[in-house]
Write an enzyme that holds these catalytic residues in place. Sequence first.
Site, short mmCIF file in Angstrom:
data_model
loop_
_atom_site.label_atom_id
_atom_site.label_comp_id
_atom_site.label_asym_id
_atom_site.label_seq_id
_atom_site.Cartn_x
_atom_site.Cartn_y
_atom_site.Cartn_z
N TYR A 154 -4.16 -15.49 -16.27
CA TYR A 154 -3.38 -16.30 -17.20
C TYR A 154 -2.43 -16.35 -17.62
O TYR A 154 -1.68 -17.30 -18.04
CB TYR A 154 -5.02 -16.04 -18.40
CG TYR A 154 -4.18 -17.03 -19.38
CD1 TYR A 154 -5.12 -18.06 -19.95
CD2 TYR A 154 -4.05 -16.09 -21.20
CE1 TYR A 154 -4.13 -19.16 -20.82
CE2 TYR A 154 -3.76 -16.66 -22.08
CZ TYR A 154 -4.57 -18.54 -21.97
OH TYR A 154 -3.57 -19.35 -23.10
N LYS A 172 0.63 -18.08 -17.34
CA LYS A 172 2.08 -18.78 -18.58
C LYS A 172 3.81 -18.07 -18.31
O LYS A 172 4.12 -19.02 -19.13
CB LYS A 172 1.55 -17.54 -20.06
CG LYS A 172 0.11 -18.08 -20.79
CD LYS A 172 -0.09 -19.85 -20.55
CE LYS A 172 -1.36 -20.48 -21.91
NZ LYS A 172 -0.73 -21.81 -21.75
#
Length: 295
Positions: free
Chosen positions: A144, A148
């Site tokens: 995750y 980003k």
Amino acid sequence: MPTILVTGACGGVGSWTVEQFAREGHDVVGVDLETPSGTRENVDFKAADLTDYGETRQLVEAAEPDAVVHLAAIPNPEDHAGSRVFETNVTSTYNVLDAAGAVDARIVQASSESLYGTVFSEDDWLPDALPIDEETPTEPEDPYGLSKVVGEDVAARVARRHGVGAVSLRSSWVTYPGETRTREAREGFDPETAALSGNGWSHIDVRDLVRAIEAAIDAEIDGHEPVLVAAAENFLGRDTAATIEAVHGDLPATCAVKGTESIFDCSKAARVLGWEPDRSWRDAEDASVAGPAFV
């Protein structure tokens, strides 16, 4: 009024963002995998698979938005296969932002504190210095946070290629008025047994985050700007540095966090967006505020 396209429109932050723009009279296009059960004046809901480039491009071109707010993502690497989290988040971000740039739309996207690597680290490590700001190295171990980092690179690439302004909001853990998660964490906190919080027990009220999204759309941005947004203080009501030291057993060699201050330095948000946090757990936990009715 400008037309604003919001992805992840049925999610937590997305639904509050759609609601705020609709309340202000904007023409809103709300996009998610499925349309919501309810309707909202000023909002045209669309179902789309944002990992499909042709579908995404067609939807964005038809909407002709003045701004695109990209909030859609798989937010938790612990509940999904890592490859799915990374591929979904990166592919959808590329598709949405590339389509937005092609129609000359301003871009605001949800980045995350997770890109620094502290939140989902298996080793409970600390950064080299506190507070954390936009210059702190990004060192994620999880899919995750890595998605980003790549998403911000995509935003920078789109800004260069298409000459549009793009803001990546590195938000802290999002909380909602009236919920009990911060109270439960605070009341059950024991520094002798607590695990180190990867974000120093920081948070941001969803209403402040929506204000940051609005400010990012309105700001005169040249190129791409990553911007941290968080509440001014931690949700424990304890001295931040002392609590980190008690739990972790150490502090970074450089630590300039005072009192209950957040470990995130949001001064760039004030400079670039004119944004400062208004809310904290102190007024949010007992707040009675109706959320979006269409979800």
